[in-house]
Design an enzyme around this catalytic site. Structure first.
Site, PDB file in Angstrom:
ATOM      1  N   GLU A   1     -71.456  15.265  93.190  1.00 32.25           N
ATOM      2  CA  GLU A   1     -71.205  15.990  94.435  1.00 32.25           C
ATOM      3  C   GLU A   1     -70.261  15.247  95.369  1.00 32.25           C
ATOM      4  O   GLU A   1     -70.131  15.585  96.544  1.00 32.25           O
ATOM      5  CB  GLU A   1     -72.535  16.268  95.140  1.00 32.25           C
ATOM      6  CG  GLU A   1     -73.505  17.093  94.305  1.00 32.25           C
ATOM      7  CD  GLU A   1     -73.266  18.585  94.380  1.00 32.25           C
ATOM      8  OE1 GLU A   1     -73.035  19.096  95.487  1.00 32.25           O
ATOM      9  OE2 GLU A   1     -73.319  19.253  93.329  1.00 32.25           O
TER      10      GLU A   1
ATOM     11  N   HIS B   1     -77.725  16.570 100.237  1.00 37.07           N
ATOM     12  CA  HIS B   1     -76.801  15.452 100.043  1.00 37.07           C
ATOM     13  C   HIS B   1     -77.240  14.285 100.917  1.00 37.07           C
ATOM     14  O   HIS B   1     -77.881  14.476 101.955  1.00 37.07           O
ATOM     15  CB  HIS B   1     -75.363  15.837 100.425  1.00 37.07           C
ATOM     16  CG  HIS B   1     -74.739  16.842  99.522  1.00 37.07           C
ATOM     17  ND1 HIS B   1     -73.992  17.910  99.985  1.00 37.07           N
ATOM     18  CD2 HIS B   1     -74.741  16.953  98.176  1.00 37.07           C
ATOM     19  CE1 HIS B   1     -73.574  18.631  98.959  1.00 37.07           C
ATOM     20  NE2 HIS B   1     -74.006  18.073  97.856  1.00 37.07           N
TER      21      HIS B   1
ATOM     22  N   CYS C   1     -69.408  16.941 106.705  1.00 36.35           N
ATOM     23  CA  CYS C   1     -69.109  17.780 105.545  1.00 36.35           C
ATOM     24  C   CYS C   1     -67.648  18.198 105.527  1.00 36.35           C
ATOM     25  O   CYS C   1     -67.050  18.386 104.469  1.00 36.35           O
ATOM     26  CB  CYS C   1     -69.980  19.041 105.552  1.00 36.35           C
ATOM     27  SG  CYS C   1     -71.694  18.776 105.044  1.00 36.35           S
TER      28      CYS C   1
END
Length: 455
Positions: free
Chosen positions: A174, A252, A376
């Site tokens: 990721e 995350h 992000c």
């Protein structure tokens, strides 16, 4: 040679919508079906970029992906002209169309894992685009991400852009959302902290696993990336994310901890055996940097419970260096709106015994409703002066580029978008016109499937 952290922020795409596609992302799941405002989302992101550039930080732009992804729809058997493909997909596979229309590539913290030239044995800056195999709508991103990175970091003398890792669900990667680099300043060698949720291969001693939501990052994926990027063993630490945090919506690591240079802000329930992880980080940092201290700032659960951390996205803030020894927290306005989080942040700033001396709140609600905050939206890339000079100049944000991008968004983006609109052929035409113009503004050449098909 001096080095700088360049924030490459993702431009929000014209098809920004709320489809609730990301299982395990509480914000995404809870806002599915709402109407979105792509224009507001893009302008909110640009406002954050401009603010950071005005602070004196180096700020750059990563373009959005082409959506709807007609080439992906064709690979699933839909044929004919583009309008026919959209109509057939809307009729026979509406969920597939929604997945192929997601603007999730805006969250470029998931675009790749990055190793600066200073830390790599071959003296180049390395990128491995994330494979994002855990979610269909994100698993279609790596080919475009790779093309985009190679268009920007095109000078192979300075940069190496690898292929994404192969493998199925168990080899999930990721990207930088699960990676933090620590160093006294950006020009020093870094200590690389990789956080995984599971192992691709069974270990002799079973590790704890989440019960509600699946983990997305494999230990072995980060081990492979460290080998590719030619990192030294002393500069690598791996830790497992706390399964209870994953089940609380911490999909995350950048939703439960955030670091910058020598500062690490983390929740006490971030990792499996958090105290041992922090002790090892401090020990290894001191060894790598001749006794210097890593300032690890613990956020107790009694002050900020996991639910508040997830709801406010406190740890998805950015910590940025504004001057030597002075840092600022770039936080979503949701942190200000949450009393417990706001009180903790202001106490931390007012302490005066840490480099964190400022907090700036930003309205990023369009992005936040889909589960993406300030961190992000950006990919951190440490570059030296020669590497910055090797970039296409059009990607570096200044007043002129900001004004052009604001005008571009206002010209091309809709103010309201629903899932029903995704099948509208006019939306596809609008998006392609916008992206074609954007590649000219940024000086990237042809990078999108619709451009390359006509080459």
């Amino acid at each position: 040679m001096n080095a700088f952290e360049v924030n490459f922020d993702g431009l929000v795409g014209p098809t920004h919508n709320y489809a609730g596609l990301s299982h395990g992302n509480v914000a995404s799941m809870s806002h599915g079906g709402l109407a979105s405002n792509p224009r507001a989302a893009a302008l909110q992101g640009l406002a954050k970029m401009k603010f950071l550039a005005d602070l004196g930080l180096k700020q750059a732009v990563l373009p959005p992906h082409e959506r709807p992804a007609v080439d992906v729809l064709r690979s699933f058997g839909f044929a004919g002209q583009d309008t026919r493909v959209l109509a057939a997909a809307a009729k026979h596979a509406p969920k597939l169309l929604v997945g192929c229309s997601s603007a999730s590539a805006m969250w470029v913290a998931n675009a790749a894992t990055v190793t600066p030239a200073r830390d790599s044995r071959d003296g180049r800056t390395h990128f491995t685009p994330a494979n994002l195999v855990s979610k269909f709508h994100r698993s279609i991103e790596p080919p475009q991400t790779t093309r985009t990175l190679r268009a920007i970091f095109r000078n192979e003398r300075h940069f190496a852009v690898h292929e994404p890792l192969r493998g199925g669900q168990s080899w999930g990667d990721e990207g930088a959302a699960n990676h933090t680099r620590f160093s006294p300043t950006h020009r020093h060698t870094g200590l690389h902290f990789f956080v995984h949720g599971h192992r691709a291969f069974a270990a002799n001693k079973p590790a704890p696993t989440p019960k509600k939501f699946a983990s997305r990052q494999a230990l072995e994926s980060f081990e492979a990336i460290a080998r590719r990027h030619q990192l030294k063993e002393l500069a690598i630490i791996h830790a497992q994310q706390n399964p209870a945090a994953i089940d609380a919506g911490v999909f995350h690591n950048d939703v439960i901890s955030v670091g910058n240079e020598n500062v690490f802000l983390y929740h006490e329930h971030a990792f499996v055996r958090t105290p041992a992880v922090i002790a090892e980080l401090r020990r290894r940092y001191a060894t790598l940097h001749r006794g210097k201290e890593l300032l690890a700032l613990r956020v107790p659960a009694r002050r900020v419970p996991l639910t508040d951390a997830v709801r406010s996205y406190l740890f998805n803030s950015q910590i940025v260096t504004v001057a030597p020894g002075r840092m600022a927290l770039i936080a979503p306005s949701d942190c200000r709106d949450n009393r417990r989080v706001r009180d903790f942040v202001h106490e931390l700033i007012e302490r005066g015994d840490t480099p964190l001396q400022q907090v700036h709140y930003f309205d990023l609600r369009q992005s936040m409703r889909n589960g993406g905050g300030p961190a992000c939206l950006r990919l951190r890339v440490v570059l030296n002066e020669r590497e910055i000079a090797a970039l296409p100049p059009g990607v570096l944000l200044d007043d002129r580029l900001y004004a052009r991008l604001v005008a571009w968004v206002k010209k091309h983006y809709r103010e309201k978008l629903t899932q029903r609109d995704l099948a509208d052929p006019a939306l596809l035409r609008e998006s392609r016109r916008a992206l074609d113009e954007l590649t000219q503004i940024l000086g990237l050449g042809s990078i999108y499937p619709f451009q390359l098909a006509g080459a």
